[in-house]
Design a protein around this motif. Structure first.
Motif, PDB file in Angstrom:
ATOM      1  N   PHE A 117       2.798  49.449 -49.550  1.00 22.68           N
ATOM      2  CA  PHE A 117       3.188  50.724 -48.989  1.00 22.68           C
ATOM      3  C   PHE A 117       2.153  51.173 -47.987  1.00 22.68           C
ATOM      4  O   PHE A 117       0.988  50.979 -48.157  1.00 22.68           O
ATOM      5  N   ARG A 118       2.641  51.785 -46.979  1.00 20.25           N
ATOM      6  CA  ARG A 118       1.752  52.372 -45.975  1.00 20.25           C
ATOM      7  C   ARG A 118       1.582  53.853 -46.321  1.00 20.25           C
ATOM      8  O   ARG A 118       0.779  54.198 -47.150  1.00 20.25           O
ATOM      9  N   ASN A 119       2.357  54.701 -45.720  1.00 16.67           N
ATOM     10  CA  ASN A 119       2.273  56.131 -46.010  1.00 16.67           C
ATOM     11  C   ASN A 119       3.644  56.711 -46.320  1.00 16.67           C
ATOM     12  O   ASN A 119       3.940  57.839 -45.996  1.00 16.67           O
ATOM     13  N   GLY A 120       4.484  55.941 -46.953  1.00 21.84           N
ATOM     14  CA  GLY A 120       5.839  56.376 -47.248  1.00 21.84           C
ATOM     15  C   GLY A 120       5.940  57.072 -48.590  1.00 21.84           C
ATOM     16  O   GLY A 120       4.943  57.388 -49.238  1.00 21.84           O
ATOM     17  N   PRO A 121       7.164  57.288 -49.021  1.00 19.54           N
ATOM     18  CA  PRO A 121       7.377  57.975 -50.304  1.00 19.54           C
ATOM     19  C   PRO A 121       6.881  57.179 -51.506  1.00 19.54           C
ATOM     20  O   PRO A 121       6.455  57.760 -52.498  1.00 19.54           O
ATOM     21  N   LEU A 122       6.894  55.838 -51.418  1.00 23.57           N
ATOM     22  CA  LEU A 122       6.367  55.044 -52.534  1.00 23.57           C
ATOM     23  C   LEU A 122       4.870  55.255 -52.698  1.00 23.57           C
ATOM     24  O   LEU A 122       4.348  55.241 -53.814  1.00 23.57           O
ATOM     25  N   ARG A 123       4.180  55.457 -51.587  1.00 20.52           N
ATOM     26  CA  ARG A 123       2.740  55.693 -51.658  1.00 20.52           C
ATOM     27  C   ARG A 123       2.454  57.004 -52.390  1.00 20.52           C
ATOM     28  O   ARG A 123       1.531  57.106 -53.185  1.00 20.52           O
ATOM     29  N   ARG A 124       3.262  58.010 -52.129  1.00 19.20           N
ATOM     30  CA  ARG A 124       3.075  59.293 -52.813  1.00 19.20           C
ATOM     31  C   ARG A 124       3.350  59.148 -54.311  1.00 19.20           C
ATOM     32  O   ARG A 124       2.660  59.743 -55.131  1.00 19.20           O
TER      33      ARG A 124
END
Length: 79
Positions: free
Chosen positions: A42-49
């Motif tokens: 993950f970069r900075n998407g919802p999965l990262r959150r």
């Protein structure tokens, strides 16, 4: 929701014999989810959150278990 449930159970640890087990199970489930999420890129998407939220939840559950051990509920030094 799982860490919130574990904290609620931990607050009744003196009167509920299964409270500590419940907190440990919650910690193990969150830890397993965190390990599975490490496989994703993950970069900075919802999965990262979501991943960051799981990290915080795991830290919170480990803190609860530590505090229970200090209070003597787990047979730690504080009891």
């Amino acid at each position: 929701q799982l860490p919130r449930h574990a904290v609620t159970r931990a607050s009744n640890a003196l009167s509920d014999p299964l409270a500590v087990t419940s907190v440990r199970v919650a910690r193990d489930v969150v830890s397993g989810l965190l390990e599975e999420m490490l496989q994703f890129d993950f970069r900075n998407g919802p999965l990262r959150r979501r991943y960051d939220g799981l990290k915080y939840a795991l830290k919170n559950l480990e803190t609860v278990l530590y505090e229970l051990s200090v209070a003597g509920v787990l047979g730690g030094r504080g009891g």
